[in-house]
Motif scaffolding. Structure first.
Motif, PDB file in Angstrom:
ATOM      1  N   PRO A 197       0.805  -1.048   0.021  1.00  0.00           N
ATOM      2  CA  PRO A 197       0.116   0.176  -0.293  1.00  0.00           C
ATOM      3  C   PRO A 197       1.352   1.528  -0.263  1.00  0.00           C
ATOM      4  O   PRO A 197       2.252   0.888   0.319  1.00  0.00           O
ATOM      5  N   LEU A 198       0.290   2.157  -0.045  1.00  0.00           N
ATOM      6  CA  LEU A 198       0.898   3.801  -0.963  1.00  0.00           C
ATOM      7  C   LEU A 198       0.793   4.785   0.483  1.00  0.00           C
ATOM      8  O   LEU A 198      -0.964   4.429   1.505  1.00  0.00           O
ATOM      9  N   PRO A 199       1.627   5.629   1.072  1.00  0.00           N
ATOM     10  CA  PRO A 199       1.069   5.890   2.295  1.00  0.00           C
ATOM     11  C   PRO A 199      -0.206   6.855   2.090  1.00  0.00           C
ATOM     12  O   PRO A 199      -1.082   7.750   3.195  1.00  0.00           O
ATOM     13  N   ARG A 200      -0.032   7.153   0.871  1.00  0.00           N
ATOM     14  CA  ARG A 200      -1.412   8.263   0.553  1.00  0.00           C
ATOM     15  C   ARG A 200      -2.407   8.134  -0.321  1.00  0.00           C
ATOM     16  O   ARG A 200      -3.365   8.416  -0.553  1.00  0.00           O
ATOM     17  N   GLY A 201      -2.825   6.136  -0.298  1.00  0.00           N
ATOM     18  CA  GLY A 201      -3.582   5.876  -0.920  1.00  0.00           C
ATOM     19  C   GLY A 201      -3.032   5.355  -2.260  1.00  0.00           C
ATOM     20  O   GLY A 201      -1.864   5.601  -3.043  1.00  0.00           O
ATOM     21  N   GLY A 202      -4.014   4.196  -2.694  1.00  0.00           N
ATOM     22  CA  GLY A 202      -2.800   3.380  -4.195  1.00  0.00           C
ATOM     23  C   GLY A 202      -2.355   2.475  -3.151  1.00  0.00           C
ATOM     24  O   GLY A 202      -1.812   1.969  -2.258  1.00  0.00           O
ATOM     25  N   VAL A 203      -1.930   1.639  -4.533  1.00  0.00           N
ATOM     26  CA  VAL A 203      -1.237   0.035  -4.423  1.00  0.00           C
ATOM     27  C   VAL A 203      -0.640   0.329  -5.347  1.00  0.00           C
ATOM     28  O   VAL A 203      -0.240   0.590  -6.438  1.00  0.00           O
ATOM     29  N   VAL A 204       1.219   0.008  -5.312  1.00  0.00           N
ATOM     30  CA  VAL A 204       2.569  -0.634  -5.933  1.00  0.00           C
ATOM     31  C   VAL A 204       2.420  -1.781  -6.432  1.00  0.00           C
ATOM     32  O   VAL A 204       1.760  -3.133  -5.131  1.00  0.00           O
ATOM     33  N   MET A 205       2.318  -3.072  -6.939  1.00  0.00           N
ATOM     34  CA  MET A 205       2.381  -3.996  -7.420  1.00  0.00           C
ATOM     35  C   MET A 205       3.979  -4.583  -8.496  1.00  0.00           C
ATOM     36  O   MET A 205       3.913  -3.318  -9.318  1.00  0.00           O
ATOM     37  N   THR A 206       4.787  -5.077  -7.986  1.00  0.00           N
ATOM     38  CA  THR A 206       5.606  -5.360  -9.053  1.00  0.00           C
ATOM     39  C   THR A 206       5.260  -7.025  -9.323  1.00  0.00           C
ATOM     40  O   THR A 206       4.775  -7.770  -8.747  1.00  0.00           O
ATOM     41  N   THR A 207       6.089  -7.229 -10.074  1.00  0.00           N
ATOM     42  CA  THR A 207       6.058  -8.900 -10.822  1.00  0.00           C
ATOM     43  C   THR A 207       7.308  -9.121 -11.703  1.00  0.00           C
ATOM     44  O   THR A 207       8.116  -8.002 -12.305  1.00  0.00           O
ATOM     45  N   VAL A 208       7.739 -10.310 -11.161  1.00  0.00           N
ATOM     46  CA  VAL A 208       9.102 -10.331 -11.868  1.00  0.00           C
ATOM     47  C   VAL A 208       9.315 -12.001 -12.339  1.00  0.00           C
ATOM     48  O   VAL A 208       8.405 -13.058 -10.924  1.00  0.00           O
ATOM     49  N   ASN A 209      10.114 -12.704 -13.499  1.00  0.00           N
ATOM     50  CA  ASN A 209      10.135 -13.119 -13.530  1.00  0.00           C
ATOM     51  C   ASN A 209      11.802 -14.424 -12.577  1.00  0.00           C
ATOM     52  O   ASN A 209      12.326 -13.582 -13.865  1.00  0.00           O
ATOM     53  N   ALA A 210      11.234 -14.944 -11.641  1.00  0.00           N
ATOM     54  CA  ALA A 210      12.603 -15.595 -10.712  1.00  0.00           C
ATOM     55  C   ALA A 210      13.113 -16.657 -12.561  1.00  0.00           C
ATOM     56  O   ALA A 210      13.377 -18.146 -11.481  1.00  0.00           O
ATOM     57  N   ARG A 211      13.323 -16.592 -13.158  1.00  0.00           N
ATOM     58  CA  ARG A 211      13.815 -17.610 -14.170  1.00  0.00           C
ATOM     59  C   ARG A 211      15.351 -18.681 -12.941  1.00  0.00           C
ATOM     60  O   ARG A 211      16.152 -19.521 -13.205  1.00  0.00           O
ATOM     61  N   ASP A 212      15.663 -17.364 -12.442  1.00  0.00           N
ATOM     62  CA  ASP A 212      17.347 -17.686 -12.238  1.00  0.00           C
ATOM     63  C   ASP A 212      17.362 -18.392 -10.738  1.00  0.00           C
ATOM     64  O   ASP A 212      18.075 -19.376 -10.786  1.00  0.00           O
ATOM     65  N   ILE A 213      16.287 -18.858 -10.613  1.00  0.00           N
ATOM     66  CA  ILE A 213      15.806 -19.909  -9.268  1.00  0.00           C
ATOM     67  C   ILE A 213      16.107 -21.682 -10.018  1.00  0.00           C
ATOM     68  O   ILE A 213      15.956 -22.071  -9.545  1.00  0.00           O
ATOM     69  N   THR A 214      15.112 -21.477 -11.099  1.00  0.00           N
ATOM     70  CA  THR A 214      14.521 -22.724 -11.603  1.00  0.00           C
ATOM     71  C   THR A 214      16.405 -22.999 -12.245  1.00  0.00           C
ATOM     72  O   THR A 214      16.805 -24.196 -12.118  1.00  0.00           O
ATOM     73  N   ARG A 215      16.811 -21.189 -13.412  1.00  0.00           N
ATOM     74  CA  ARG A 215      18.522 -22.161 -13.525  1.00  0.00           C
ATOM     75  C   ARG A 215      18.973 -22.919 -12.656  1.00  0.00           C
ATOM     76  O   ARG A 215      19.880 -24.048 -12.804  1.00  0.00           O
TER      77      ARG A 215
END
Length: 527
Positions: A197-215
């Motif tokens: 959650p953002l301090p002044r309202g709203g939401v930030v979302m991150t998306t990452v493809n963690a291929r390094d884990i599988t590798r």
């Protein structure tokens, strides 16, 4: 003695049945295959390391999920601290630094900003249909291991269209806390989404493809596979080498044993494997010695049978001639002489058959005999007292010199040992002159009891000292009536003494009187 419990008997039967079943099962598999099976089973336990990689992957993934949540929170705080005009460039820069796709949502959950729309293309999912066969194999192994370890299957990652919300965004917006989820990309690599959650309202979302884990997991699995392959090759080669060093000598010994069983003992040479100092070498030498002993026993049996036939023919031939003569002779004096010959031959045959019976059963009886402590001085004293009471022929005297360093106790069978002393004394009486002296003495040695029986006869020539102990070997004095001895007395004595782990020899007396000295040595019982 209490009666056995029926439950114990049933348990014993079940255990014996289990052992029999195990032996029947293992008896169907060759030794080489069993050695290989044992080593391969150990390798299969090592192969369990593949499944350990799942927990290794889970720990890495949990760490990355926590990292994604922290990054989402820090990105939200950074975006709240800058002016709206600087927000888009900051999103692009933060997306480049973290390798994430960043999206902003307002308080109602509607998208405001997307780093992809700002030109950042750092989040791209691989199309599995466009990858080579190696990746297909890797994904197949991933799926197999996930099924075996029953790993939870992450939901498939799909982009949300208009009117569709992300679960992480809804939870962060409603509960005002960080929320993260692991998804599964089409190529089975993990996709991590995190919302803060953002301090002044709203939401930030991150998306990452963690291929390094599988590798990373696949690299470790490949390394483990190489180690396992190398260990498997070495283990199989060592197993084959071990099987060869064990099975090949056993097969040679088994073939030799089969040939011995088929009656070819004379022509079989059992390998002794002199270069081997292990248990197989001991087994080979034991089997070789056993075959040599069997061969010697067969030769002795054949020689004994031939000697018996020869010794039986002489009195039978004399008996037949006497019986045939009785039918033709009419002179009473000649008939009486022939009848005397018949009686002597019958007595000779009876004595010969009795001695042959004793000699043939002696080895078997000694092998089953139960040895007990025997005081040889007391035994000899009693035996000589009985002979003296019966009277000794030709006024021959018998003296017993009991040693003073007793006790003279050995482990043995009293009746057999008495037979030894009796036979040797009978032989001494036969060769002693009229009125001669036979001396019996006992001396205690370091480990053996030594019994000496000396006479005043002509002695035994040096070249005949071993022959007199052979069966049916009989050199009697000229004054003795023919056929009184079977030639088995000394042979029986030696067999009994050797059955007691002792020895019997003959030598000349050391004094001027001459004569023979029989020396019997038997291990003492000091327990």
């Amino acid at each position: 003695m209490p009666a056995p419990d029926l439950h114990d008997i049933d348990d014993l039967r079940e255990s014996e049945d289990g052992r029999d079943l195990t032996l029947r099962w293992s008896g169907q598999i060759s030794l080489t295959r069993r050695i290989l099976a044992v080593n391969i089973f150990a390798l299969l336990l090592l192969a369990g390391g593949f499944f350990y990689l799942d927990s290794y992957r889970s720990r890495i993934l949990d760490s990355r999920v926590a990292q994604a949540g922290r990054e989402a929170r820090l990105i939200g705080e950074a975006l709240a601290a800058v002016a709206p005009a600087l927000r888009d460039p900051l999103i692009v820069r933060l997306g480049n630094d973290t390798g994430s796709r960043i999206r902003l949502y307002d308080a109602a959950g509607k998208p405001i900003v997307d780093s992809r729309l700002l030109g950042l293309r750092n989040f791209v999912l691989q199309d599995p249909d466009k990858e080579d066969w190696g990746q297909d194999v890797a994904r197949f192994l991933d799926a197999v291991i996930d099924i075996v370890v029953m790993a939870p299957r992450a939901p498939l990652y799909r982009e949300r269209g208009a009117g569709q919300s992300w679960p992480d965004v809804d939870r962060a917006r409603r509960h005002q806390r960080i929320s993260a989820t692991v998804w599964r990309a089409p190529d089975r690599t993990p996709v991590i989404t995190a919302s803060a959650p953002l301090p002044r309202g709203g939401v930030v979302m991150t998306t990452v493809n963690a291929r390094d884990i599988t590798r990373t997991v696949r690299i470790e699995r490949f390394r483990l596979s190489m180690v396992l392959l190398l260990v498997s090759i070495v283990s199989v080669l060592l197993s084959l080498f071990l099987a060869r060093t064990i099975v090949r000598p056993l097969r040679r010994l088994a073939r030799a044993a089969v040939r011995v069983r088929l009656g070819r003992a004379r022509e079989v040479v059992v390998p002794r494997l002199p270069s081997r100092r292990d248990e197989l070498g001991m087994l080979a030498r034991a089997l070789s010695d056993m075959s040599l002993a069997l061969r010697a026993r067969i030769d002795a049996t054949e020689a004994f049978a031939a000697d018996v036939t020869h010794e039986m023919k002489n009195p039978l031939a004399s008996l037949r001639s006497a019986v045939e003569g009785l039918s033709r002779v009419r002179d009473p004096a000649l008939q009486e002489q022939l009848m005397a010959i018949v009686r002597d031959d019958v007595h000779r045959l009876d004595r010969l058959i009795s001695d042959i019976s004793d000699a043939s059963r002696l080895d078997a009886q000694l092998s089953r005999a139960k040895f007990e402590p025997v005081d040889m001085a007391t035994l000899i004293d009693g035996l000589l007292a009985q002979r003296t009471a019966r009277g000794v022929e030709r006024d021959i005297r018998i003296r017993f010199d009991r040693g003073t360093d007793g006790p003279f106790v050995i482990l043995g069978e009293g009746a057999r040992l008495e037979r030894v002393i009796e036979n040797v004394i009978d032989n001494a009486v036969s060769f002693s002159p009229d009125g001669g002296l036979i001396t019996v003495s006992t001396v205690r040695g370091a480990q053996h009891l030594v019994i000496r029986i000396e006479d005043e006869g002509p002695g035994v020539p040096e070249d005949a000292r071993d022959a007199i102990f052979r069966r049916f070997h009989s050199v009697r004095p000229e004054s003795e009536t023919f056929g009184r001895h079977s030639g088995l007395g000394l042979a029986i004595a030696r067999t009994i003494v050797e059955g007691h782990q002792g020895s019997i020899t003959v030598e000349s007396r050391e004094d001027r009187l001459g004569g023979a000295r029989f020396v019997i040595r038997i291990p003492l019982n000091d327990s």
